[in-house]
Design an enzyme around this catalytic site. Structure first.
Site, PDB file in Angstrom:
ATOM      1  N   ARG A 257       3.168   8.278   2.333  1.00 53.48           N
ATOM      2  CA  ARG A 257       3.973   7.833   1.208  1.00 53.48           C
ATOM      3  C   ARG A 257       5.153   8.797   1.016  1.00 53.48           C
ATOM      4  O   ARG A 257       5.105   9.953   1.437  1.00 53.48           O
ATOM      5  CB  ARG A 257       3.138   7.769  -0.071  1.00 53.48           C
ATOM      6  CG  ARG A 257       1.957   6.801   0.017  1.00 53.48           C
ATOM      7  CD  ARG A 257       1.139   6.839  -1.265  1.00 53.48           C
ATOM      8  NE  ARG A 257       0.026   5.889  -1.227  1.00 53.48           N
ATOM      9  CZ  ARG A 257      -1.188   6.165  -0.774  1.00 53.48           C
ATOM     10  NH1 ARG A 257      -1.451   7.381  -0.311  1.00 53.48           N
ATOM     11  NH2 ARG A 257      -2.142   5.244  -0.769  1.00 53.48           N
ATOM     12  N   LYS A 282      -3.095   8.964  -3.812  1.00 49.70           N
ATOM     13  CA  LYS A 282      -3.993   8.015  -4.455  1.00 49.70           C
ATOM     14  C   LYS A 282      -5.441   8.508  -4.431  1.00 49.70           C
ATOM     15  O   LYS A 282      -6.181   8.345  -5.391  1.00 49.70           O
ATOM     16  CB  LYS A 282      -3.885   6.647  -3.771  1.00 49.70           C
ATOM     17  CG  LYS A 282      -2.539   5.972  -3.962  1.00 49.70           C
ATOM     18  CD  LYS A 282      -2.294   5.606  -5.414  1.00 49.70           C
ATOM     19  CE  LYS A 282      -0.973   4.900  -5.632  1.00 49.70           C
ATOM     20  NZ  LYS A 282      -0.918   3.559  -5.064  1.00 49.70           N
ATOM     21  N   HIS A 352       8.584   3.180   1.852  1.00 52.96           N
ATOM     22  CA  HIS A 352       7.313   2.452   1.920  1.00 52.96           C
ATOM     23  C   HIS A 352       7.342   1.360   2.985  1.00 52.96           C
ATOM     24  O   HIS A 352       6.286   0.945   3.485  1.00 52.96           O
ATOM     25  CB  HIS A 352       6.985   1.842   0.555  1.00 52.96           C
ATOM     26  CG  HIS A 352       5.521   1.758   0.281  1.00 52.96           C
ATOM     27  ND1 HIS A 352       4.743   2.863   0.017  1.00 52.96           N
ATOM     28  CD2 HIS A 352       4.675   0.697   0.268  1.00 52.96           C
ATOM     29  CE1 HIS A 352       3.488   2.489  -0.176  1.00 52.96           C
ATOM     30  NE2 HIS A 352       3.418   1.183  -0.016  1.00 52.96           N
ATOM     31  N   ARG A 355       5.736   2.635   5.992  1.00 56.75           N
ATOM     32  CA  ARG A 355       4.268   2.642   5.868  1.00 56.75           C
ATOM     33  C   ARG A 355       3.715   1.274   6.246  1.00 56.75           C
ATOM     34  O   ARG A 355       2.701   1.161   6.927  1.00 56.75           O
ATOM     35  CB  ARG A 355       3.900   3.022   4.433  1.00 56.75           C
ATOM     36  CG  ARG A 355       2.411   3.089   4.136  1.00 56.75           C
ATOM     37  CD  ARG A 355       2.228   3.654   2.738  1.00 56.75           C
ATOM     38  NE  ARG A 355       0.880   3.474   2.231  1.00 56.75           N
ATOM     39  CZ  ARG A 355      -0.144   4.298   2.469  1.00 56.75           C
ATOM     40  NH1 ARG A 355       0.035   5.345   3.253  1.00 56.75           N
ATOM     41  NH2 ARG A 355      -1.324   4.073   1.943  1.00 56.75           N
ATOM     42  N   HIS A 378      -6.229   4.869   2.162  1.00 56.40           N
ATOM     43  CA  HIS A 378      -6.631   3.931   1.122  1.00 56.40           C
ATOM     44  C   HIS A 378      -8.021   4.281   0.604  1.00 56.40           C
ATOM     45  O   HIS A 378      -8.884   4.745   1.364  1.00 56.40           O
ATOM     46  CB  HIS A 378      -6.649   2.502   1.664  1.00 56.40           C
ATOM     47  CG  HIS A 378      -5.267   1.918   1.824  1.00 56.40           C
ATOM     48  ND1 HIS A 378      -5.007   0.846   2.636  1.00 56.40           N
ATOM     49  CD2 HIS A 378      -4.082   2.256   1.263  1.00 56.40           C
ATOM     50  CE1 HIS A 378      -3.709   0.555   2.582  1.00 56.40           C
ATOM     51  NE2 HIS A 378      -3.142   1.385   1.760  1.00 56.40           N
ATOM     52  N   TYR A 387      -2.831  -6.319   5.310  1.00 56.45           N
ATOM     53  CA  TYR A 387      -2.257  -6.178   6.651  1.00 56.45           C
ATOM     54  C   TYR A 387      -2.936  -7.080   7.675  1.00 56.45           C
ATOM     55  O   TYR A 387      -2.415  -7.271   8.770  1.00 56.45           O
ATOM     56  CB  TYR A 387      -2.326  -4.712   7.093  1.00 56.45           C
ATOM     57  CG  TYR A 387      -1.593  -3.804   6.151  1.00 56.45           C
ATOM     58  CD1 TYR A 387      -0.202  -3.866   6.040  1.00 56.45           C
ATOM     59  CD2 TYR A 387      -2.275  -2.905   5.344  1.00 56.45           C
ATOM     60  CE1 TYR A 387       0.473  -3.044   5.156  1.00 56.45           C
ATOM     61  CE2 TYR A 387      -1.602  -2.080   4.459  1.00 56.45           C
ATOM     62  CZ  TYR A 387      -0.231  -2.157   4.376  1.00 56.45           C
ATOM     63  OH  TYR A 387       0.445  -1.343   3.491  1.00 56.45           O
TER      64      TYR A 387
END
Length: 407
Positions: A257, A282, A352, A355, A378, A387
């Site tokens: 990120r 995150k 992003h 990413r 994640h 995805y």
């Protein structure tokens, strides 16, 4: 410091005799220690002298942007040039900030007490990340500024006011995604205010934004061939190319990120162990990646030949003095400008997007959703599920499957 910049005795005497000589010289020394060139320092010295000769009153009480702009217009009247006004502002503002003389204009908010309490609650009790606190504070401040015009106490807030806000403000400016995010932020804020006894708890509970579907759109990253084009375009020898190539590789190869790249510190790169430790925002925990040779080469080249000598622990700094860690806006502009220069077509052109391109590449290589999620940092596989929609080759295999007699 001035003796090193000015060889002409009369010019040196003028700078020495000018107002606030110590303050100007101290700032120039600070800029020199942070990598400013001699030509840049001479320009700053001349602009600062002109500013000090035209300051009125006691500047330590604060100088705001309107005063500085007025001085810039006065400067333009005696020194014609396309960049005269902006140059004076660009030189004067950092100097005033350095001395603590810069005054940021503030708009008095009637409900400032409510906003301050909410920010403290988000930060201290809920433990929201700093980026979330900043974003939600901005959303709530906009709403409170709008509600001021209604001219009623906050305790009188009702659902009709919320409807009016979304109709008058949202209809002309907000997308569905923005509207949903603002509704969510307002709902949490109103629950907090209700818990403090400031409004009816039913007001916030009835607030609903537009429904968003987790799988309603495809990921918006560029094709992997376009990623190669970006890296090739940043393959030059200029300081900007060397720095940007290292940044682009971290974004695309590791799917980092923007904030993770900006906060990456020198001590997080283990050159001997050939690993890089990334603090995943995150997950709020570190993640170790192998330092791939191509990435290691790009980052090492930047650190050895381009990165300015500065006290900041962050790897990536601005190219212009005083050298500071990159801001979110600077990172976005860096990537966006590269996209635009190559006319790469993508729904989004910020950090992003790379990413997304990384995830799409991993899907194409046949990695599982769990493996892709682990690579991207994640917390759940649900965050990675989007995805799976872009593996068109696998979908074609399903479409070509012959059901035979079962049809």
């Amino acid at each position: 410091m001035l003796e090193q910049l000015l060889r002409d005795e009369s010019a040196l005497a003028r700078h020495r005799a000018g107002p606030f000589a110590q303050e100007r010289e101290r700032y120039l020394q600070h800029c020199a220690e942070h990598g400013a060139t001699r030509s840049s320092l001479r320009l700053k010295a001349n602009e600062l002298l002109w500013i000090c000769e035209h300051l009125r009153g006691d500047p330590s009480r604060g100088i705001d942007i309107s005063t500085l702009r007025e001085m810039a217009r006065e400067r333009l009247s005696v020194c014609k040039g396309a960049t005269t006004e902006q140059r004076l502002i660009d030189v004067g503002r950092p100097w005033l900030r350095y001395l603590g003389w810069w005054r940021v204009p503030t708009v008095e908010l009637r409900f400032q007490r409510h906003l301050d309490g909410y920010v403290a609650w988000m930060r201290d009790e809920r433990g929201f990340s700093s980026s979330t606190v900043v974003q939600w504070r901005s959303k709530i401040r906009d709403f409170l500024q709008w509600f001021e015009r209604v001219d009623r106490p906050f305790s009188a807030l009702d659902p009709n006011d919320l409807d009016g806000y979304f109709v008058t403000e949202g209809a002309r400016r907000w997308s569905r995604v923005s509207t949903s995010g603002i509704a969510a932020a307002l709902r949490v804020f109103l629950r907090y205010m209700a818990s403090c006894g400031e409004c009816d708890p039913r007001v916030g509970e009835g607030l609903r934004g537009p429904r968003l579907y987790a799988q309603e759109s495809l990921p918006s990253g560029p094709a992997w061939t376009d990623v190669h084009r970006l890296l090739a375009d940043a393959g030059g020898d200029s300081p900007a190319d060397v720095r940007d190539r290292a940044i682009l590789m971290l974004l695309a190869v590791y799917g980092m990120r923007s904030g993770e790249v900006r906060s990456l510190r020198l001590d997080q790169i283990d050159w001997c162990g050939r690993v890089v430790r990334v603090f995943r925002l995150k997950r709020r925990q570190p993640q170790v990646y192998p330092l791939l040779p191509s990435v290691a080469e790009a980052v090492a080249r930047y650190i050895d030949s381009v990165r300015p000598k500065a006290d900041h622990p962050e790897v990536f700094l601005g190219l212009l003095a005083p050298h500071r860690p990159l801001s979110s806006g600077a990172m976005s502009a860096l990537v966006r400008n590269r996209f635009q220069a190559l006319d790469i077509q993508a729904q989004h052109r910020g950090p992003h997007a790379l990413r997304h391109a990384c995830a799409a590449r991993l899907v194409a290589e046949g990695l599982s959703i769990k493996e892709i999620g682990d690579h991207l940092g994640h917390r759940t596989t649900r965050a990675t599920g989007i995805y799976a929609k872009i593996d068109l080759s696998a979908l074609r295999e399903v479409a070509d499957f012959d059901l035979g007699d079962l049809a």
